[in-house]
Motif scaffolding. Structure first.
Motif, PDB file in Angstrom:
ATOM      1  N   ILE A  32       0.814  -1.223   0.000  1.00 15.87           N
ATOM      2  CA  ILE A  32       0.000   0.000   0.000  1.00 15.87           C
ATOM      3  C   ILE A  32       0.844   1.269   0.000  1.00 15.87           C
ATOM      4  CG2 ILE A  32      -1.857  -1.185   1.246  1.00 15.87           C
ATOM      5  CD1 ILE A  32      -1.107   0.524   3.710  1.00 15.87           C
ATOM      6  N   ILE A  36      -0.956   4.712  -1.539  1.00 16.64           N
ATOM      7  CA  ILE A  36      -1.341   5.724  -0.558  1.00 16.64           C
ATOM      8  C   ILE A  36      -0.543   7.008  -0.762  1.00 16.64           C
ATOM      9  CG2 ILE A  36       0.280   5.150   1.324  1.00 16.64           C
ATOM     10  CD1 ILE A  36      -2.147   5.467   3.221  1.00 16.64           C
ATOM     11  N   SER A 161      -6.289   2.010   0.477  1.00 14.45           N
ATOM     12  CA  SER A 161      -5.255   3.024   0.642  1.00 14.45           C
ATOM     13  C   SER A 161      -5.326   4.074  -0.453  1.00 14.45           C
ATOM     14  CB  SER A 161      -3.867   2.374   0.654  1.00 14.45           C
ATOM     15  OG  SER A 161      -3.618   1.685  -0.555  1.00 14.45           O
ATOM     16  N   GLY A 165      -6.582   7.759   0.523  1.00 15.00           N
ATOM     17  CA  GLY A 165      -5.423   8.644   0.500  1.00 15.00           C
ATOM     18  C   GLY A 165      -5.772  10.126   0.498  1.00 15.00           C
ATOM     19  N   SER A 319     -14.312   6.462  -1.746  1.00 15.68           N
ATOM     20  CA  SER A 319     -13.614   5.460  -0.954  1.00 15.68           C
ATOM     21  C   SER A 319     -14.567   4.352  -0.523  1.00 15.68           C
ATOM     22  CB  SER A 319     -12.990   6.107   0.285  1.00 15.68           C
ATOM     23  OG  SER A 319     -12.216   7.227  -0.050  1.00 15.68           O
TER      24      SER A 319
END
Length: 465
Positions: A32, A36, A161, A165, A319
């Motif tokens: 990740i 991210i 992620s 982010g 998300s």
């Protein structure tokens, strides 16, 4: 197809049995790091530009620098993983992530900040190929041909992620300014080093008699770097860059076809059209995904006049949608259906972007984000599962790295498009022109998916519990 040599089982693990769950945490945490860092920066570009008094056409190098390094580094480091095993490359890579984070935190100017992103790209290039290598090794040990449960967990973690982010980046910026987006890499790196040192199997060292195709790697890096440098600013006075890329590409082809142990076995790739199609879909899918991530987020701040924290929070529906879709479909073996739905919804999202303006209600913008989250939850997972079924097992690390290369080629095309359409700021007119381009790319993605009949044959024989 020849089976890949695998690393030794982790201490205390015998051949057979279930997947070694101790490997999951370092695999996920390491993989990740790249997504991210890619997505957190989306809300930091405007504050960084204001801090250093530079335009979006200059801050785009923070995006391009990461993707240049990652696109070159993923297959190169993936080949090193295939040769030396995953542990050493994982530890070196994640250590470099911490150094890059501290460099960015202390950067006195934009050039040093860009350099820190290049280091970050190289450092984050190790974990994903290492994870795919470990996944195949465990699959061989346990007899689970397609461990879809772990594949889904890896994909979900990357999706989580990537889509969280911007929200995390906005919260970090609100708490400590844009510097916090870089500083967070120090504790992430430390956690990876501890988990990697304690849990990853020592595996094998270099295999006797195996040689690394260093010359092939160098020519490949020259080809890809010159091509991508041109993409970042395709101007007539940079005419020499595509010529260098073509010449390096020709030299690379000759080299790889003649050497007995090539860096990328072009003969295998040439005969594996389904894998090449997967790489092409990855490029198209992520051109649209990253153009939205950076283009829409910058427009929210410049065109819609939201601050970084608010822009990040507004992407929470994206998300949630991506996480929900990946979680619901992760264990399903079907690849073609996911790609078809993902491409159609991507087209719908591009059309919706053509209708927004500076006065669009917040709930409408949040709804568009949620729609975009659906293909983000489907396309990456489907392409990853397709690669696992299509790649040569002896080159799983480099094949997985090359999948990421095409992903970041798409990201680089997206950043070049954002720079071109936002040359005078992230205006509504610029967003609409960008959306027309993305609509064409999304329609091409749909056409490529429909035409690929090999996707019907991908299925899972055995799954992890």
């Amino acid at each position: 197809m020849t089976r890949a040599p695998v690393s030794a089982p982790a201490p205390g693990r015998e051949a057979g049995g279930g997947f070694d769950r101790k490997l999951v945490a370092p695999m996920i945490l390491g993989s990740i790091l790249n997504p991210i860092n890619s997505s957190m920066l989306a809300v930091a570009l405007v504050p960084i530009g204001r801090w250093f008094h530079v335009s979006p056409a200059q801050t785009v190098w923070l995006v391009s620098g990461l993707y240049l390094a990652t696109a070159v580094g993923q297959p190169v480091i993936g080949r090193l993983v295939d040769t030396f095993g995953p542990r050493l490359l994982y530890l070196w890579g994640t250590a470099l992530v911490g150094i890059a984070g501290l460099t960015g935190l202390l950067a006195p100017n934009l050039d040093v900040l860009v350099a820190s992103r290049v280091l970050l790209g190289l450092g984050t290039s190790a974990a994903y190929p290492a994870s795919m290598f470990l996944l195949y090794a465990e699959s061989e040990r346990t007899g689970l041909r397609s461990p879809s449960g772990v594949l889904a967990a890896l994909s979900i973690s990357n999706q989580v992620s990537a889509v969280l982010g911007p929200t995390l980046g906005g919260l970090l910026i609100g708490a400590g300014g844009w510097h916090a987006v870089f500083a967070i890499n120090a504790p992430l790196s430390a956690a990876c080093l501890v988990l990697g040192a304690r849990r990853l199997p020592r595996g094998r060292g270099a295999e006797p008699g195996r040689r690394l195709d260093v010359a092939g790697m160098a020519v490949f890096a020259c080809m890809l770097t010159s091509f991508m440098l041109f993409l970042t600013n395709p101007a007539t006075d940079r005419w020499y860059l595509p010529l260098i890329a073509v010449a390096a590409g020709a030299a690379f082809t000759v080299r790889e076809l003649r050497t007995p142990e090539p860096f990328l076995d072009l003969r295998v790739l040439r005969g594996n059209l389904p894998l090449l199609a997967t790489y092409g879909r990855q490029l198209l899918a992520y051109t649209t995904a990253y153009a939205f991530l950076y283009g829409f987020t910058q427009w929210l701040q410049d065109g819609r006049s939201l601050d970084a924290s608010a822009a990040g929070l507004l992407l929470l529906p994206m998300s949630a949608a991506a996480i929900a879709v990946t979680g619901l479909t992760g264990r399903r073996a079907d690849v073609r259906g996911k790609l078809l739905i993902g491409s159609v919804v991507q087209i719908a999202a591009c059309v919706a972007l053509l209708l927004v303006d500076a006065h669009s209600p917040i709930w409408v913008l949040a709804l568009i984000g949620a729609v975009v989250g659906v293909p983000q939850g489907l396309n990456g997972l489907a392409n990853q599962n397709a690669l696992y079924a299509q790649a040569d097992p002896t080159r799983m690390g480099s094949s997985a790295g090359l999948l990421r290369t095409f992903m970041y080629l798409g990201a680089l095309i997206a950043s070049a498009a954002n720079a071109a359409f936002y040359r005078h700021g992230a205006t509504t007119g610029g967003l609409h022109r960008l959306s027309w381009l993305l609509l064409g790319i999304a329609m091409l993605f749909l056409a490529v998916t429909v035409a690929d009949r090999s996707l019907r044959r991908i299925s899972s024989r055995k799954e992890t519990p």
